[in-house]
Design a protein around this motif. Structure first.
Motif, PDB file in Angstrom:
ATOM      1  N   GLU A   1       9.395  -4.888  11.631  1.00 35.15           N
ATOM      2  CA  GLU A   1       9.544  -4.589  10.204  1.00 35.15           C
ATOM      3  C   GLU A   1       9.823  -5.889   9.467  1.00 35.15           C
ATOM      4  OE1 GLU A   1      11.568  -0.994   8.932  1.00 35.15           O
ATOM      5  OE2 GLU A   1      12.632  -2.162   7.407  1.00 35.15           O
ATOM      6  N   GLY A   2       9.068  -6.130   8.412  1.00 32.58           N
ATOM      7  CA  GLY A   2       9.269  -7.379   7.694  1.00 32.58           C
ATOM      8  C   GLY A   2       8.247  -7.564   6.608  1.00 32.58           C
ATOM      9  N   LEU A   3       7.899  -8.839   6.385  1.00 30.36           N
ATOM     10  CA  LEU A   3       6.977  -9.169   5.302  1.00 30.36           C
ATOM     11  C   LEU A   3       5.963 -10.196   5.775  1.00 30.36           C
ATOM     12  CD1 LEU A   3       9.013  -9.790   2.030  1.00 30.36           C
ATOM     13  CD2 LEU A   3       7.398  -7.936   2.477  1.00 30.36           C
TER      14      LEU A   3
ATOM     15  N   GLN B   1      -6.833   0.045   1.177  1.00 31.16           N
ATOM     16  CA  GLN B   1      -6.595  -1.342   0.747  1.00 31.16           C
ATOM     17  C   GLN B   1      -7.084  -2.357   1.775  1.00 31.16           C
ATOM     18  OE1 GLN B   1      -2.269  -1.087  -0.024  1.00 31.16           O
ATOM     19  NE2 GLN B   1      -2.716  -1.583  -2.156  1.00 31.16           N
TER      20      GLN B   1
ATOM     21  N   GLY C   1       1.412  -2.919   6.256  1.00 33.69           N
ATOM     22  CA  GLY C   1       1.650  -1.613   5.633  1.00 33.69           C
ATOM     23  C   GLY C   1       0.723  -1.330   4.462  1.00 33.69           C
ATOM     24  N   LEU C   2      -0.538  -1.695   4.601  1.00 32.90           N
ATOM     25  CA  LEU C   2      -1.518  -1.444   3.540  1.00 32.90           C
ATOM     26  C   LEU C   2      -1.784   0.049   3.393  1.00 32.90           C
ATOM     27  CD1 LEU C   2      -4.071  -4.235   4.534  1.00 32.90           C
ATOM     28  CD2 LEU C   2      -2.741  -4.184   2.401  1.00 32.90           C
ATOM     29  N   GLY C   3      -2.129   0.466   2.186  1.00 31.15           N
ATOM     30  CA  GLY C   3      -2.588   1.824   1.974  1.00 31.15           C
ATOM     31  C   GLY C   3      -3.935   2.034   2.649  1.00 31.15           C
ATOM     32  N   THR C   4      -4.321   3.299   2.778  1.00 28.09           N
ATOM     33  CA  THR C   4      -5.542   3.671   3.501  1.00 28.09           C
ATOM     34  C   THR C   4      -6.769   2.913   3.014  1.00 28.09           C
ATOM     35  OG1 THR C   4      -4.592   5.886   3.548  1.00 28.09           O
ATOM     36  CG2 THR C   4      -6.909   5.679   4.226  1.00 28.09           C
TER      37      THR C   4
ATOM     38  N   GLN D   1       2.099 -10.493  -1.011  1.00 28.70           N
ATOM     39  CA  GLN D   1       3.027 -10.050   0.043  1.00 28.70           C
ATOM     40  C   GLN D   1       2.616  -8.674   0.505  1.00 28.70           C
ATOM     41  OE1 GLN D   1       4.237 -11.928  -2.394  1.00 28.70           O
ATOM     42  NE2 GLN D   1       4.678 -13.493  -0.883  1.00 28.70           N
ATOM     43  N   ILE D   2       2.607  -8.504   1.811  1.00 26.87           N
ATOM     44  CA  ILE D   2       2.311  -7.188   2.378  1.00 26.87           C
ATOM     45  C   ILE D   2       3.437  -6.825   3.343  1.00 26.87           C
ATOM     46  CG2 ILE D   2       0.631  -5.804   3.656  1.00 26.87           C
ATOM     47  CD1 ILE D   2      -1.477  -7.969   2.896  1.00 26.87           C
ATOM     48  N   PRO D   3       4.098  -5.693   3.122  1.00 25.53           N
ATOM     49  CA  PRO D   3       5.155  -5.283   4.055  1.00 25.53           C
ATOM     50  C   PRO D   3       4.585  -5.028   5.450  1.00 25.53           C
ATOM     51  CG  PRO D   3       5.296  -4.041   2.004  1.00 25.53           C
ATOM     52  CD  PRO D   3       3.992  -4.773   1.978  1.00 25.53           C
ATOM     53  N   ILE D   4       5.402  -5.307   6.449  1.00 22.29           N
ATOM     54  CA  ILE D   4       5.050  -4.969   7.829  1.00 22.29           C
ATOM     55  C   ILE D   4       5.858  -3.735   8.215  1.00 22.29           C
ATOM     56  CG2 ILE D   4       5.090  -5.765  10.238  1.00 22.29           C
ATOM     57  CD1 ILE D   4       4.940  -8.649   9.085  1.00 22.29           C
ATOM     58  N   VAL D   5       5.147  -2.682   8.619  1.00 26.84           N
ATOM     59  CA  VAL D   5       5.759  -1.399   8.956  1.00 26.84           C
ATOM     60  C   VAL D   5       5.304  -1.034  10.361  1.00 26.84           C
ATOM     61  CG1 VAL D   5       6.017   1.008   8.256  1.00 26.84           C
ATOM     62  CG2 VAL D   5       5.610  -0.741   6.505  1.00 26.84           C
TER      63      VAL D   5
END
Lengths: 134, 134, 134
Positions: free
Chosen positions: A30-32, A111, A106-109, A97-101
């Protein structure tokens, strides 16, 4: 910090997979993820990755809004597409910046992440990718 | 977190050196520098730092695109340049991230960081600078 | 990482309080709050939170600049407001960083954070909020 080189042509050039590989290798749960383009006549944008017409329409709109050879421009020594490229870069993004999940972007479907090449000639562009988290 | 105050005039006001000093003092070898402007009628942009004509053309293009006194605008009590300033800020950036590489801002050769003052009168603007890394 | 769902209508929908609650719960004194929207037909923007006319004028300007049903667009199967939504998202932000100062969002006095809904129909939008710091 990883450096990714991208061979571009005018318009949107997808780099989602290249950035995802950097995130995979970093083994962060989890991160960025921060992406930064080291140029001012190409830029970053996150856009729809499904219908290619979206990317063509984006390029068409921006190229109508900021026309090559617009007589307003005085910075013309590098060609009629150079100053419009700087304007288009100002209108889009230099960093993203893209979150890491769960260990993944963690991009949207729909994106995807793109280098938007604004110059008419193909280029090689450098993008820095930074991953932080645990 | 450091706060940097910038005396601005309409157009692009370079702050690369001021931000670089904050990064130097933080003694971070690899990480991220985040810059945030605490205003909505001035903004941030990373652009070419070589030919000053690029900055003049950027200002000229944006001021033609979003004209002072455009009759479309209803928020006019703060002057004909106020609502255009908000639009130009929406079109550019409030925050910007720059990777730190080898203890320095990882900007490309021709990149500089600017506060873009959109109001006609000179202002004093506040920028927050955050450095993270190791 | 927190996920925040926002019920939107066309125009600017404020999410400052929802994001501030995530920051409060994280009990970080100094750091960064990153907000990321997982869509390409809605976007983020930080704008004036005082006079509502500012938000109306922003929506009016962008909707004149990128007109619904513009015959330039070929991606039209999802309606006349779909491709303009992608362009408006490209012109604004997908991610935004706000410094955390003394345990709170370090926004300027007049700044609010908004989800800008570009589609004509109401939507439910997902925003990821990441907090880092100490």
């Amino acid at each position: 910090m990883e450096s990714v080189t991208v061979a571009t042509h005018r318009g949107l050039n997808e780099i989602t997979d290249a950035v995802a590989r950097v995130v995979d290798a970093a083994r962060v749960r989890e991160g960025l993820c921060t992406v930064f383009i080291r140029h001012t006549s190409a830029s970053l944008v996150i856009q729809e990755n499904a219908d290619p017409a979206v990317r063509r329409d984006l390029e068409a709109f921006f190229s109508r809004l900021v026309a090559d050879g617009d007589p307003l421009f005085t910075h013309v020594t590098e060609g009629p597409d150079d100053m419009p490229s700087h304007v288009k870069a100002a209108l889009t993004r230099t960093s993203e910046q893209i979150p890491i999940v769960d260990g993944r972007l963690g991009l949207g479907t729909w994106q995807g992440l793109y280098v938007w090449e604004h110059r008419s000639a193909p280029h090689r562009r450098t993008v820095l990718v930074h991953v932080a988290g645990e």
